[in-house]
Design a protein around this motif. Structure first.
Motif, PDB file in Angstrom:
ATOM      1  N   PRO A 126      70.738  62.572 -11.767  1.00  0.00           N
ATOM      2  CA  PRO A 126      71.072  63.370 -12.949  1.00  0.00           C
ATOM      3  C   PRO A 126      69.880  64.210 -13.419  1.00  0.00           C
ATOM      4  CG  PRO A 126      71.716  61.077 -13.260  1.00  0.00           C
ATOM      5  CD  PRO A 126      70.925  61.140 -11.991  1.00  0.00           C
ATOM      6  N   GLU A 127      70.182  65.320 -14.034  1.00  0.00           N
ATOM      7  CA  GLU A 127      69.125  66.196 -14.570  1.00  0.00           C
ATOM      8  C   GLU A 127      68.298  65.430 -15.595  1.00  0.00           C
ATOM      9  OE1 GLU A 127      68.857  70.292 -17.126  1.00  0.00           O
ATOM     10  OE2 GLU A 127      70.489  70.103 -15.650  1.00  0.00           O
ATOM     11  N   GLY A 128      66.987  65.584 -15.499  1.00  0.00           N
ATOM     12  CA  GLY A 128      66.085  64.915 -16.429  1.00  0.00           C
ATOM     13  C   GLY A 128      65.702  63.507 -16.017  1.00  0.00           C
ATOM     14  N   MET A 129      66.290  63.034 -14.925  1.00  0.00           N
ATOM     15  CA  MET A 129      66.005  61.686 -14.420  1.00  0.00           C
ATOM     16  C   MET A 129      64.690  61.719 -13.641  1.00  0.00           C
ATOM     17  SD  MET A 129      67.765  58.699 -13.713  1.00  0.00           S
ATOM     18  CE  MET A 129      67.195  57.355 -12.726  1.00  0.00           C
TER      19      MET A 129
ATOM     20  N   PRO B 176      58.447  49.099  -9.365  1.00  0.00           N
ATOM     21  CA  PRO B 176      58.937  50.400  -8.905  1.00  0.00           C
ATOM     22  C   PRO B 176      60.387  50.283  -8.423  1.00  0.00           C
ATOM     23  CG  PRO B 176      56.775  49.940  -7.972  1.00  0.00           C
ATOM     24  CD  PRO B 176      57.246  48.669  -8.629  1.00  0.00           C
ATOM     25  N   VAL B 177      61.183  51.311  -8.728  1.00  0.00           N
ATOM     26  CA  VAL B 177      62.573  51.324  -8.274  1.00  0.00           C
ATOM     27  C   VAL B 177      62.625  51.133  -6.760  1.00  0.00           C
ATOM     28  CG1 VAL B 177      64.626  52.771  -8.000  1.00  0.00           C
ATOM     29  CG2 VAL B 177      63.449  52.698 -10.203  1.00  0.00           C
ATOM     30  N   ALA B 178      61.739  51.780  -6.032  1.00  0.00           N
ATOM     31  CA  ALA B 178      61.737  51.667  -4.568  1.00  0.00           C
ATOM     32  C   ALA B 178      61.563  50.214  -4.123  1.00  0.00           C
ATOM     33  CB  ALA B 178      60.647  52.545  -3.965  1.00  0.00           C
ATOM     34  N   GLU B 179      60.754  49.438  -4.845  1.00  0.00           N
ATOM     35  CA  GLU B 179      60.575  48.018  -4.495  1.00  0.00           C
ATOM     36  C   GLU B 179      61.852  47.225  -4.786  1.00  0.00           C
ATOM     37  OE1 GLU B 179      57.795  44.170  -5.669  1.00  0.00           O
ATOM     38  OE2 GLU B 179      57.035  46.186  -6.103  1.00  0.00           O
ATOM     39  N   ALA B 180      62.514  47.516  -5.888  1.00  0.00           N
ATOM     40  CA  ALA B 180      63.773  46.837  -6.200  1.00  0.00           C
ATOM     41  C   ALA B 180      64.828  47.161  -5.139  1.00  0.00           C
ATOM     42  CB  ALA B 180      64.263  47.234  -7.589  1.00  0.00           C
TER      43      ALA B 180
ATOM     44  N   PHE C  70      75.912  51.374 -15.252  1.00  0.00           N
ATOM     45  CA  PHE C  70      75.368  52.629 -15.738  1.00  0.00           C
ATOM     46  C   PHE C  70      73.922  52.790 -15.302  1.00  0.00           C
ATOM     47  CE2 PHE C  70      78.823  51.433 -18.412  1.00  0.00           C
ATOM     48  CZ  PHE C  70      79.517  52.626 -18.613  1.00  0.00           C
ATOM     49  N   LEU C  71      73.556  54.008 -14.974  1.00  0.00           N
ATOM     50  CA  LEU C  71      72.175  54.402 -14.775  1.00  0.00           C
ATOM     51  C   LEU C  71      71.668  54.830 -16.142  1.00  0.00           C
ATOM     52  CD1 LEU C  71      69.916  55.021 -12.739  1.00  0.00           C
ATOM     53  CD2 LEU C  71      70.974  57.261 -12.389  1.00  0.00           C
ATOM     54  N   VAL C  72      70.538  54.282 -16.590  1.00  0.00           N
ATOM     55  CA  VAL C  72      70.016  54.602 -17.925  1.00  0.00           C
ATOM     56  C   VAL C  72      68.556  55.008 -17.826  1.00  0.00           C
ATOM     57  CG1 VAL C  72      71.660  53.084 -19.102  1.00  0.00           C
ATOM     58  CG2 VAL C  72      69.428  52.187 -18.484  1.00  0.00           C
ATOM     59  N   TRP C  73      68.161  55.991 -18.654  1.00  0.00           N
ATOM     60  CA  TRP C  73      66.778  56.472 -18.656  1.00  0.00           C
ATOM     61  C   TRP C  73      66.455  57.014 -20.026  1.00  0.00           C
ATOM     62  CZ3 TRP C  73      70.918  58.904 -16.615  1.00  0.00           C
ATOM     63  CH2 TRP C  73      71.105  60.250 -16.864  1.00  0.00           C
ATOM     64  N   ASP C  74      65.242  57.560 -20.168  1.00  0.00           N
ATOM     65  CA  ASP C  74      64.724  57.969 -21.468  1.00  0.00           C
ATOM     66  C   ASP C  74      64.694  56.728 -22.368  1.00  0.00           C
ATOM     67  OD1 ASP C  74      63.665  59.475 -23.481  1.00  0.00           O
ATOM     68  OD2 ASP C  74      65.393  60.796 -23.732  1.00  0.00           O
ATOM     69  N   LEU C  75      63.865  55.778 -21.949  1.00  0.00           N
ATOM     70  CA  LEU C  75      63.851  54.422 -22.505  1.00  0.00           C
ATOM     71  C   LEU C  75      62.819  54.258 -23.613  1.00  0.00           C
ATOM     72  CD1 LEU C  75      63.966  52.536 -19.096  1.00  0.00           C
ATOM     73  CD2 LEU C  75      65.910  53.100 -20.566  1.00  0.00           C
ATOM     74  N   THR C  76      63.146  53.384 -24.556  1.00  0.00           N
ATOM     75  CA  THR C  76      62.233  52.975 -25.613  1.00  0.00           C
ATOM     76  C   THR C  76      62.158  51.449 -25.605  1.00  0.00           C
ATOM     77  OG1 THR C  76      62.888  54.873 -26.956  1.00  0.00           O
ATOM     78  CG2 THR C  76      61.770  53.073 -28.095  1.00  0.00           C
ATOM     79  N   ALA C  77      60.936  50.921 -25.640  1.00  0.00           N
ATOM     80  CA  ALA C  77      60.740  49.467 -25.610  1.00  0.00           C
ATOM     81  C   ALA C  77      60.990  48.876 -26.985  1.00  0.00           C
ATOM     82  CB  ALA C  77      59.323  49.139 -25.149  1.00  0.00           C
TER      83      ALA C  77
ATOM     84  N   PRO D  50      68.024  50.445 -15.440  1.00  0.00           N
ATOM     85  CA  PRO D  50      67.090  51.262 -16.219  1.00  0.00           C
ATOM     86  C   PRO D  50      66.002  51.862 -15.336  1.00  0.00           C
ATOM     87  CG  PRO D  50      66.590  48.931 -16.514  1.00  0.00           C
ATOM     88  CD  PRO D  50      67.790  49.014 -15.607  1.00  0.00           C
ATOM     89  N   VAL D  51      65.638  53.113 -15.629  1.00  0.00           N
ATOM     90  CA  VAL D  51      64.543  53.782 -14.926  1.00  0.00           C
ATOM     91  C   VAL D  51      63.678  54.465 -15.977  1.00  0.00           C
ATOM     92  CG1 VAL D  51      63.903  55.529 -13.226  1.00  0.00           C
ATOM     93  CG2 VAL D  51      65.985  54.165 -12.885  1.00  0.00           C
ATOM     94  N   ASP D  52      62.378  54.129 -15.977  1.00  0.00           N
ATOM     95  CA  ASP D  52      61.480  54.743 -16.962  1.00  0.00           C
ATOM     96  C   ASP D  52      60.827  55.993 -16.383  1.00  0.00           C
ATOM     97  OD1 ASP D  52      59.257  53.938 -15.432  1.00  0.00           O
ATOM     98  OD2 ASP D  52      58.730  52.294 -16.778  1.00  0.00           O
ATOM     99  N   ALA D  53      60.005  56.635 -17.183  1.00  0.00           N
ATOM    100  CA  ALA D  53      59.390  57.919 -16.807  1.00  0.00           C
ATOM    101  C   ALA D  53      58.477  57.802 -15.588  1.00  0.00           C
ATOM    102  CB  ALA D  53      58.609  58.490 -17.998  1.00  0.00           C
ATOM    103  N   GLU D  54      57.988  56.587 -15.280  1.00  0.00           N
ATOM    104  CA  GLU D  54      57.115  56.372 -14.117  1.00  0.00           C
ATOM    105  C   GLU D  54      57.893  55.933 -12.876  1.00  0.00           C
ATOM    106  OE1 GLU D  54      56.125  54.668 -17.228  1.00  0.00           O
ATOM    107  OE2 GLU D  54      55.237  56.618 -17.664  1.00  0.00           O
ATOM    108  N   GLY D  55      59.213  55.955 -12.920  1.00  0.00           N
ATOM    109  CA  GLY D  55      60.011  55.522 -11.770  1.00  0.00           C
ATOM    110  C   GLY D  55      60.027  54.020 -11.593  1.00  0.00           C
ATOM    111  N   GLN D  56      59.846  53.303 -12.692  1.00  0.00           N
ATOM    112  CA  GLN D  56      59.879  51.833 -12.681  1.00  0.00           C
ATOM    113  C   GLN D  56      61.225  51.364 -13.243  1.00  0.00           C
ATOM    114  OE1 GLN D  56      56.742  49.702 -12.162  1.00  0.00           O
ATOM    115  NE2 GLN D  56      56.198  51.575 -11.116  1.00  0.00           N
TER     116      GLN D  56
END
Length: 194
Positions: A187-190, A152-156, A128-135, A54-60
């Protein structure tokens, strides 16, 4: 795949050596590629492994921490688990994501497929790569004692590089995402991840 390759093994017989609700172990009597008699044991999970990065809008992203009984140690991983072979992998992966993290994803894309331990097992994985997440509310299985970590994704990715993450599915998914990001092929929108 080399279309001219042929199987150099000859199976003489097969028997089920062990079975439980999660795995089946078969033992084959074989002739090896060198022509000698031998045995080959194969562990077959009764499920397919699925995972979500999962990747959220802040790149986390989110990692799931848990004690892995066969390894007798703690492991940080992407949300993943065993899934029915009768259900499309993306549906099962999104279910695992909801159960383990409480997240739902509006968008997803297959990231990779893996053979996890192909010398002793026919277990495969789809990630799967997933985004546009809802908690939402997590609902882990009763066999799971999970901790969640948002970072952060970079830390992972760095954790995969330096050995703090050793789970094969997680390492492969994180390094694949890094390559896509470096090549400008997200992907577009990621959201950006590096």
């Amino acid at each position: 795949m080399d279309e001219t390759a042929r199987n150099p093994w000859t199976r003489l017989s097969r028997r089920t050596a062990y079975r439980n609700p999660w795995i089946t172990v078969t033992e084959d009597e074989v002739l090896t590629p060198g022509g000698r008699p031998g045995i080959y044991g194969i562990m077959s999970p009764n499920s397919v492994a699925v995972g979500c990065l999962p990747v959220d809008a802040e790149g986390q992203t989110w990692l799931v921490g848990q004690w892995r009984y066969p390894l007798d140690r703690y492991s940080w991983e992407i949300p993943e688990g065993g899934a029915s072979k009768e259900v499309p992998p993306h549906e099962e992966a999104l279910r695992e994501l909801r159960e383990e993290t409480g997240l739902t994803a509006a968008r997803f894309q297959e990231l990779l497929r893996l053979d996890l331990s192909n010398a002793i097992s026919d277990e495969g994985a789809v990630v799967f790569l997933v985004w546009d997440l809802t908690a939402g509310e997590a609902a882990p299985d009763e066999t799971e004692d999970l901790r969640l970590r948002r970072l952060p994704v970079a830390e992972a990715i760095e954790m995969a590089h330096d050995g703090r993450i050793t789970d094969a599915i997680s390492v492969a998914a994180l390094l694949r995402l890094e390559v896509l990001a470096l090549r400008g092929q997200l992907p577009e929108g990621m959201p950006p991840v590096l």
